[in-house]
Motif scaffolding. Structure first.
Motif: not given
Lengths: 280, 225
Positions: A75, A98-99, A101-103, B2-4, B6-7, B10, B72, B79-81
């Motif tokens: 983070e 996207i970001f 949702a990530a951070y 969730k971000a993954l 979404r990406r 998209l 990617w 990222m926090p993944v």
């Protein structure tokens, strides 16, 4: 607390190795990682980010072990690689979702502010951006979740001087906050000279020098002399030399320079080239 | 994670829309307009249905390939993944689209049933389980190889493994057809309750899928990116 602390880091590949690397990025400082292509800059950064697995040694990032606890500190880290990794089909506007949702700390206002500052269009496909625009977008993303540590891997390479200057300005602004630190790797030494507090030289996977930039200016100078005059200088004080038909250009420790010889201030690029090429 | 999601959603909106469009044609319209009500049974539609859903198994290959090409896969891990989340997202996304595709295909099954024997719930479930199970099995074979060897090498390993399994499966089938035990086994399968068969197929597919996911997570944790 140091932002990054690397102790005795070793990583072996078939034809290359990072050996016994010790490096510290103090909190609130900008550390420039300089080295020729293949010196181990990107490998070091990938090891810090846990993308490569170290063979031995320890790495702590923002006070936490980079393997066991990396997920909890992501983070607080913003990363920019030498290539823009974002989907080319998307726009800067859609990328935001996207970001977001990530951070947890993603800041839409800050993101829009950076896009405006860099004059980046919101609704144009990223694939149609120039390289400079893509790198600016990467910077905007890295800075919009309130990271405390920025890690940039060759982020300024291949950019024109104006864009590079914009990015350097942004880095300077970022480090106005004393809690913010930056590790930036580049082989464009002039960029690092502008922005960095510390310079670390990597050569063939080894750290050959890590020093405060101002101390480098204080400790070393350039002299122009004949070969006979060069012979009178303590060899251990000579960092590098270039001998030509009209004499020698030498980078040397200031204290070892005979008073009769005029000395000139060094620039980091020359120091780097002499250390690597001429072999001090 | 969730971000993954979404990406990927998209980025792959357009190709997925096209895939669903092709699927609708392949899985509903073609069987409806070519149906021979005298001879066709709902099980004949497994071919059409599985063909459509098989196309979905290309999805993780495309996504992982694109992730590798654009960097990617490297960036998202800053990222926090977690790596496990990256793998899981690919599995869940593909599973989701497989289910959607299988349900689309089952529309064709229902229409054929209505035209021929009338709606049979058990037979419908058996057909659905076959339409879903076959691509799920393929995907479960493919994904660990992609995560272990990367897109370029993984696809060759997958082709080799698929060929090996196909040849051995065919050999076992032919061998069993000429033995009493084998013929008895096939007879039992044909006479078995459709619901039991459907449950068996789905259970085996789920177990293979879970093992595949575990393997992929293990491979990807060790992967240097």
């Amino acid at each position: 607390m140091n932002a990054i602390e690397i102790k005795g880091l070793n990583k072996y590949f078939k034809d290359f190795a990072v050996k016994d690397l010790n490096l510290t990025v103090p909190n609130g400082c900008v550390v420039g990682l300089v080295g020729e292509n293949g010196a181990g800059k990107s490998t070091t950064i990938k090891l810090i980010l846990g993308l490569l697995h170290k063979d031995s040694g320890s790495i702590t990032v923002l006070g936490k072990d980079n393997v066991k606890e990396l997920d909890s500190i992501k983070e607080d880290i913003g990363v920019v690689f030498d290539e823009c990794c974002f989907p080319t089909e998307l726009t800067a506007h859609r990328l935001r979702s996207i970001f977001r949702a990530a951070y947890r700390q993603w800041d839409d206002a800050a993101y829009e502010g950076y896009l405006k500052r860099f004059d980046l269009p919101l609704n144009k496909a990223i694939g149609k951006f120039s390289r400079g625009m893509k790198m600016k977008l990467s910077m905007a993303v890295a800075l919009s979740h309130h990271a405390r540590l920025l890690i940039l891997d060759e982020a300024t390479s291949g950019l024109d001087p104006v864009v590079r200057d914009d990015i350097i300005d942004l880095l300077m602004d970022f480090t106005q906050d004393e809690e913010h630190s930056i590790l930036i790797s580049s082989h464009i030494v002039s960029d690092l000279e502008k922005a960095c507090d510390y310079i670390a030289f990597l050569h063939k996977g080894r750290l050959v020098l890590c020093e405060e930039k101002d101390k480098l200016y204080e400790q070393y100078c350039v002299i122009h002399c004949s070969e006979q005059q060069l012979a009178t200088i303590d060899k251990t004080a000579v960092i590098g030399k270039k001998v030509g038909a009209f004499g020698a250009e030498v980078i040397v420790q200031k204290e070892a320079v005979p008073s009769a010889l005029p000395s000139y201030p060094i620039d980091i690029e020359k120091l780097f080239v002499f250390m690597v090429k001429e072999g001090g | 994670m969730k971000a993954l999601f979404r990406r990927d959603l998209l980025v792959f909106t357009t190709p997925l829309f096209l895939l669903v469009f092709v699927g609708l044609f392949g899985e509903i319209l073609v069987p409806i307009f070519h149906v021979d009500t005298e001879q066709n049974t709902p099980l004949d539609l497994v071919f059409f249905g599985a063909m459509g859903t098989m196309m979905i198994t290309i999805l993780p290959q495309s996504i992982i390939g694109q992730d590798e090409n654009t960097g990617w896969n490297r960036f998202c891990l800053t990222m926090p993944v977690k790596r496990t989340q990256y793998v899981s997202e690919k599995y869940l996304l593909t599973l989701g689209f497989l289910i959607v595709s299988a349900l689309v295909a089952s529309g064709g099954v229902i229409s054929l049933m209505v035209q021929t024997t009338g709606f049979d719930g058990k037979m419908y479930l058996l057909t659905l389980s076959l339409i879903l199970g076959a691509p799920l099995f393929m995907m479960s074979l493919d994904m660990p190889l992609l995560f272990r060897f990367g897109m370029k090498r993984g696809i060759y390993f997958f082709a080799g493994l698929f060929l090996l399994l196909f040849v051995s499966g065919l050999s076992v089938f032919l061998w069993a057809s000429y033995t009493d035990g084998g013929r008895a086994f096939f007879q039992q399968v044909q006479e078995a309750d459709s619901l039991v068969l459907a449950v068996c197929i789905l259970s085996v597919s789920a177990v293979i899928y879970a093992v595949s996911w575990r393997l992929s997570c293990r491979f990807y944790r060790k992967q240097e990116i």
